[in-house]
Write a protein that holds these residues in place. Sequence first.
Motif, mmCIF file in Angstrom:
data_model
loop_
_atom_site.group_PDB
_atom_site.id
_atom_site.type_symbol
_atom_site.label_atom_id
_atom_site.label_comp_id
_atom_site.label_asym_id
_atom_site.label_seq_id
_atom_site.Cartn_x
_atom_site.Cartn_y
_atom_site.Cartn_z
ATOM 1 N N UNK A 191 -52.350 -36.000 -30.343
ATOM 2 C CA UNK A 191 -51.561 -36.254 -28.851
ATOM 3 C C UNK A 191 -50.835 -34.949 -28.497
ATOM 4 N N UNK A 192 -50.716 -33.938 -29.535
ATOM 5 C CA UNK A 192 -49.952 -32.571 -29.130
ATOM 6 C C UNK A 192 -50.612 -31.499 -29.981
ATOM 7 N N UNK A 193 -50.914 -30.253 -29.237
ATOM 8 C CA UNK A 193 -51.672 -28.910 -29.880
ATOM 9 C C UNK A 193 -50.511 -27.962 -29.570
ATOM 10 N N UNK A 194 -49.781 -27.621 -30.292
ATOM 11 C CA UNK A 194 -48.701 -26.701 -30.456
ATOM 12 C C UNK A 194 -49.234 -25.160 -30.122
ATOM 13 N N UNK A 195 -50.298 -24.903 -30.993
ATOM 14 C CA UNK A 195 -50.865 -23.592 -30.970
ATOM 15 C C UNK A 195 -51.353 -23.118 -29.537
ATOM 16 N N UNK A 196 -51.896 -24.159 -28.910
ATOM 17 C CA UNK A 196 -52.495 -23.822 -27.463
ATOM 18 C C UNK A 196 -51.068 -23.449 -26.566
ATOM 19 N N UNK A 197 -50.205 -24.074 -27.067
ATOM 20 C CA UNK A 197 -48.868 -23.658 -26.218
ATOM 21 C C UNK A 197 -47.878 -22.508 -26.662
ATOM 22 N N UNK A 198 -48.428 -21.863 -27.614
ATOM 23 C CA UNK A 198 -47.851 -20.588 -28.214
ATOM 24 C C UNK A 198 -46.961 -20.824 -29.431
ATOM 25 N N UNK A 199 -47.212 -21.667 -30.376
ATOM 26 C CA UNK A 199 -46.474 -21.747 -31.427
ATOM 27 C C UNK A 199 -47.162 -21.011 -32.661
ATOM 28 N N UNK A 200 -46.361 -20.507 -33.450
ATOM 29 C CA UNK A 200 -46.780 -19.491 -34.496
ATOM 30 C C UNK A 200 -46.981 -20.555 -35.889
ATOM 31 N N UNK A 201 -45.994 -21.393 -35.988
ATOM 32 C CA UNK A 201 -46.382 -22.228 -37.347
ATOM 33 C C UNK A 201 -46.222 -23.686 -36.980
ATOM 34 N N UNK A 202 -46.874 -24.838 -37.360
ATOM 35 C CA UNK A 202 -46.673 -26.146 -37.147
ATOM 36 C C UNK A 202 -46.320 -26.758 -38.526
ATOM 37 N N UNK A 203 -45.357 -27.514 -38.393
ATOM 38 C CA UNK A 203 -44.912 -28.342 -39.629
ATOM 39 C C UNK A 203 -45.198 -29.923 -39.525
ATOM 40 N N UNK A 204 -45.461 -30.486 -40.516
ATOM 41 C CA UNK A 204 -45.812 -31.915 -40.426
ATOM 42 C C UNK A 204 -45.051 -32.419 -41.851
#
Length: 377
Positions: free
Chosen positions: A178-191
């Motif tokens: 549902x959400x793609x943080x890298x396309x919005x500018x994130x450097x690191x994604x946590x799960x």
Amino acid sequence: MKIDTTCVHGVKDKANLTGAVTVPIYQSSTFAHPGVDQSTGYSYSRLQNPTKEVLENIVAELENGTDALGFSTGMAAVSTLMELFKPGDHIIATDDLYGGSIRLFNNISKKNGLKFDYINTSDIPTVKNKITKETKAIFIETPTNPMMRITDIAAVKDIIKGTDILLIVDNTFLTPYFQQPFSLGADIVVHSGTKYLGGHNDTLAGFLVTSNSEIAERLRFIHKTTGACLAPFDSFLIIRGIKTLAIRMEKAQENAAAIAGWLLKQEKVTAVHYAGLETHPDYAVSKKQATGFGAMISFEVDSEQTAHQILEGVKLIMFAESLGGVETLITYPMLQTHADVPQEDREARGINERLLRISVGIENINDLINDLNQALA
């Protein structure tokens, strides 16, 4: 491939010579070398394991990152992430974070010399005003846990462009589906992979994903040094869970929307927090940056007695911590997920004795509503 196909087919296991449709569990702690200065690509499972490698490649592919690292738990992932920073570094964090993250930051990271400011990251001017020359990262969770507030990821990125400040996004609630943080500018994604990625409440896992090769190299070094790696069998379980991620997210979201609408009509319910409601203050931001609203709902009832009545009265829905599984779970944040947050801070954020949180599963919606109805009666 589209994301739902990637969930099913993932990334092929380069070590599999048998044609097995399911990724094998390479239940080995160590690997033999053909000779001196020769390697199969694997040496010790703390560094890498073929089952874990396939999973990490799948998660990186789903998030459109360049590398993903699997950890024994979500908190192990966040703990490793904090090792990127040194004493004196300043981190801006969402004030409505998962209680475990706050516990780590306040009791471990601060002891190690890091400084934190907890703010409403939905308020972009406030974020901008909190940045100092010591600020090294902005850590956001969106939607937040448990109040379901939304942060505009791209807007936060805009105010730190041209700096070395890292934008870290906890994407546990919405997942890459549902959400793609890298396309919005994130450097690191946590799960917390324990949740929706695994989807069956049967194992623990955590992930760090990055689109920056330098950050990936630093994280890999910390990962192998501190050793909180994901085991082969747990990697297998998360791979299996991801295969149904798309259909689980769609069904759970459909159920959540129906339950949120039903809760709004209940006399004993005084507030409903769900990003998919048009009355939600961040509804427009959510529509802009995500393709779905997820399946997490928090709601407030008229009294502590009513809250206890629901928790003790549900029969199908289970009163249990955690979220993101096929089963619907109801949680009491003040006593469970946020028990270690100081009472004054907790209540200032709306986490009081009347607040309940539901992780909506994939059961028949009529059964779920009937259960809530009888518990409220």
